[in-house]
Motif scaffolding. Structure first.
Motif, PDB file in Angstrom:
ATOM      1  N   ASN A   1       3.283 109.897 -29.401  1.00 36.64           N
ATOM      2  CA  ASN A   1       2.351 110.217 -28.315  1.00 36.64           C
ATOM      3  C   ASN A   1       2.145 108.952 -27.491  1.00 36.64           C
ATOM      4  O   ASN A   1       1.550 107.980 -27.981  1.00 36.64           O
ATOM      5  N   PRO A   2       2.650 108.902 -26.264  1.00 36.50           N
ATOM      6  CA  PRO A   2       2.569 107.669 -25.468  1.00 36.50           C
ATOM      7  C   PRO A   2       1.168 107.443 -24.909  1.00 36.50           C
ATOM      8  O   PRO A   2       0.287 108.291 -25.054  1.00 36.50           O
TER       9      PRO A   2
ATOM     10  N   LEU B   1      11.844 112.822 -32.088  1.00 32.47           N
ATOM     11  CA  LEU B   1      13.196 112.366 -32.350  1.00 32.47           C
ATOM     12  C   LEU B   1      13.615 112.962 -33.688  1.00 32.47           C
ATOM     13  O   LEU B   1      12.877 112.849 -34.658  1.00 32.47           O
ATOM     14  N   LYS B   2      14.766 113.611 -33.723  1.00 32.10           N
ATOM     15  CA  LYS B   2      15.233 114.254 -34.940  1.00 32.10           C
ATOM     16  C   LYS B   2      16.587 113.700 -35.370  1.00 32.10           C
ATOM     17  O   LYS B   2      17.437 113.387 -34.522  1.00 32.10           O
TER      18      LYS B   2
ATOM     19  N   ALA C   1      16.579 114.369 -29.231  1.00 29.24           N
ATOM     20  CA  ALA C   1      15.216 114.017 -28.833  1.00 29.24           C
ATOM     21  C   ALA C   1      14.787 114.907 -27.691  1.00 29.24           C
ATOM     22  O   ALA C   1      15.616 115.349 -26.886  1.00 29.24           O
ATOM     23  N   GLU C   2      13.491 115.169 -27.643  1.00 30.77           N
ATOM     24  CA  GLU C   2      12.933 115.922 -26.534  1.00 30.77           C
ATOM     25  C   GLU C   2      11.558 115.375 -26.209  1.00 30.77           C
ATOM     26  O   GLU C   2      10.888 114.778 -27.053  1.00 30.77           O
ATOM     27  N   ARG C   3      11.155 115.590 -24.968  1.00 30.11           N
ATOM     28  CA  ARG C   3       9.827 115.177 -24.544  1.00 30.11           C
ATOM     29  C   ARG C   3       9.120 116.410 -23.999  1.00 30.11           C
ATOM     30  O   ARG C   3       9.534 116.985 -22.996  1.00 30.11           O
TER      31      ARG C   3
ATOM     32  N   ASN D   1       9.284 111.066 -17.309  1.00 31.75           N
ATOM     33  CA  ASN D   1       8.577 112.344 -17.412  1.00 31.75           C
ATOM     34  C   ASN D   1       9.281 113.161 -18.498  1.00 31.75           C
ATOM     35  O   ASN D   1       9.379 112.699 -19.607  1.00 31.75           O
ATOM     36  N   ASN D   2       9.816 114.340 -18.213  1.00 30.88           N
ATOM     37  CA  ASN D   2      10.490 115.072 -19.288  1.00 30.88           C
ATOM     38  C   ASN D   2      11.997 115.124 -19.101  1.00 30.88           C
ATOM     39  O   ASN D   2      12.692 115.897 -19.778  1.00 30.88           O
TER      40      ASN D   2
END
Lengths: 115, 107
Positions: free
Chosen positions: A24-25, A77-78, A67-69, A51-52
């Protein structure tokens, strides 16, 4: 101002298992980074989000890492499946600025041990 | 290929004994050089950004300088709380970190 949050702090898994890390940034930071830091080495950039959207994932081993945002805020991150050489600290960082890598704020990291 | 080499790997100083850490780099088109401090079990903490040869920045007992081939982090009259790993990173085609210098300051 709250810093970058990461969880879990520690994870031990067996090789070929899967694992996921969460970040969580800092609120309002548009840019988010994931790094891998192997003991005795400097951080290695895995992926950068603006952003995403993905800006740079040239050093992400895409056969096993993803990884996804989510909604341009939190990120995961997986690793699937994990290998012994994935043992490292995974650092998340965020920055209010775009594209220059300037003044990144790092989280405490997740220490992954693969047995 | 962009490369960063930091020296020495480790440095032990007595409190008050000034010294310098070196960051040598090879990059095609430097867009920024960064210094970070990392304490055990924590993420790196940003210290400085330098953009062009001749640039200098200071913060408390630390001063960073930049030439076309290297950067120095000068530590003046260090204290035990300055003990940490100091990381240098360069941004050319991509961001590359050095392995760091482990600094120990004894009282």
């Amino acid at each position: 101002e709250a810093g970058v949050a990461q969880s879990p702090r520690y994870k031990i898994i067996e090789k070929r298992q899967s694992v996921a890390f969460w970040c969580n940034p800092i609120s309002g930071h548009a840019t988010l980074y994931w790094y891998q830091q192997i003991l005795g080495q400097g951080p290695k950039l895995l992926i950068q989000f603006q952003n995403n959207g993905v800006v740079d994932d040239s050093q992400l081993p895409k056969d096993r890492f993803s990884a996804e945002r989510l909604k341009g805020v939190d990120s995961t991150l997986k690793i699937q499946p994990a290998k012994l050489e994935d043992s490292a600290v995974y650092l998340c960082a965020s920055s209010p600025r775009d594209g220059t890598y300037n003044e990144q704020f790092f989280g405490p990291g997740t220490r992954l041990t693969v047995l | 290929e962009d490369q960063v080499t930091q020296s020495p790997e480790a440095l032990r100083l007595q409190e008050g004994e000034s010294s310098s850490l070196n960051c040598s780099y090879t990059v095609s088109g430097l867009r920024g050089l960064f210094w970070y401090r990392q304490d055990p079990g924590k993420g790196p903490e940003f210290l400085f950004t330098l953009y062009s040869a001749g640039e200098e920045k200071e913060k408390e007992r630390l001063k960073a300088t930049l030439t076309k081939k290297e950067s120095f982090l000068h530590i003046t009259a260090p204290k035990p709380e300055d003990s940490a790993t100091y990381l240098c990173a360069v941004y050319g085609n991509k961001l590359v970190f050095g392995a760091g210098t482990i600094l120990r300051v004894k009282s």
